[in-house]
Design a protein around this motif. Structure first.
Motif, PDB file in Angstrom:
ATOM      1  N   GLN A  86       0.827  -1.209   0.000  1.00 59.40           N
ATOM      2  CA  GLN A  86       0.000   0.000   0.000  1.00 59.40           C
ATOM      3  C   GLN A  86       0.859   1.255   0.000  1.00 59.40           C
ATOM      4  O   GLN A  86       0.608   2.203  -0.732  1.00 59.40           O
ATOM      5  CB  GLN A  86      -0.932   0.018   1.220  1.00 59.40           C
ATOM      6  N   LYS A  87       1.892   1.266   0.839  1.00 62.36           N
ATOM      7  CA  LYS A  87       2.782   2.427   0.905  1.00 62.36           C
ATOM      8  C   LYS A  87       3.502   2.642  -0.434  1.00 62.36           C
ATOM      9  O   LYS A  87       3.652   3.770  -0.898  1.00 62.36           O
ATOM     10  CB  LYS A  87       3.795   2.257   2.024  1.00 62.36           C
ATOM     11  N   ALA A  88       3.927   1.551  -1.040  1.00 62.44           N
ATOM     12  CA  ALA A  88       4.616   1.660  -2.330  1.00 62.44           C
ATOM     13  C   ALA A  88       3.663   2.197  -3.396  1.00 62.44           C
ATOM     14  O   ALA A  88       4.047   3.035  -4.224  1.00 62.44           O
ATOM     15  CB  ALA A  88       5.167   0.304  -2.751  1.00 62.44           C
ATOM     16  N   GLU A  89       2.428   1.747  -3.376  1.00 66.50           N
ATOM     17  CA  GLU A  89       1.439   2.225  -4.346  1.00 66.50           C
ATOM     18  C   GLU A  89       1.155   3.706  -4.132  1.00 66.50           C
ATOM     19  O   GLU A  89       1.025   4.466  -5.110  1.00 66.50           O
ATOM     20  CB  GLU A  89       0.147   1.406  -4.231  1.00 66.50           C
ATOM     21  N   GLN A  90       1.091   4.149  -2.885  1.00 55.47           N
ATOM     22  CA  GLN A  90       0.885   5.572  -2.600  1.00 55.47           C
ATOM     23  C   GLN A  90       2.044   6.407  -3.147  1.00 55.47           C
ATOM     24  O   GLN A  90       1.836   7.461  -3.748  1.00 55.47           O
ATOM     25  CB  GLN A  90       0.743   5.804  -1.096  1.00 55.47           C
TER      26      GLN A  90
END
Length: 127
Positions: A86-90
């Protein structure tokens, strides 16, 4: 003049003296190094296998440390992996947004410059 043979073509008598002496000196000066031979053993059982380069067999120290840390720590849980994703996608979305904003600014600047250039060009042509 141009069609007849002249002194520019060497005759047999002209080339005998100096050229033959020169070629004899060059032939006597040519010395080749002694030939060398070596054998490559085909049996690896008799000799222990030695690597060509010891550094090729070991990874860099930084990677060795990471491997040791990974061996001593527990594997990440499914929740931790999903959180990281999720953090990488953000981060990806933020970077894409920044790129789009930069492109839009560049397009606006180009459009302003293009429209300004057309207006001045028409005024020059009408004068």
């Amino acid at each position: 003049m141009g069609c007849s043979s002249s002194k520019s073509d060497p005759t047999i008598d002209d080339t005998k003296g100096p050229v033959s002496a020169k070629s004899n000196r060059m032939a006597s000066n040519k010395e080749y190094p002694a030939s060398e031979a070596f054998t490559i053993p085909l049996d690896t059982e008799q000799q222990p296998e030695m690597p060509l380069n010891e550094t090729l067999r070991q990874p860099p120290k930084r990677i060795q440390q990471l491997m040791q840390e990974a061996a001593h720590s527990e594997p990440p849980t499914l929740e931790e992996l999903e959180d990281k994703q999720q953090k990488a996608e953000q981060r990806r979305q933020e970077l894409m947004q920044q790129k789009l904003e930069a492109i839009q600014k560049n397009v606006q600047i180009l459009m302003r410059g293009h429209s300004d250039g057309d207006g001045h060009g028409e005024e020059r042509n009408t004068k």
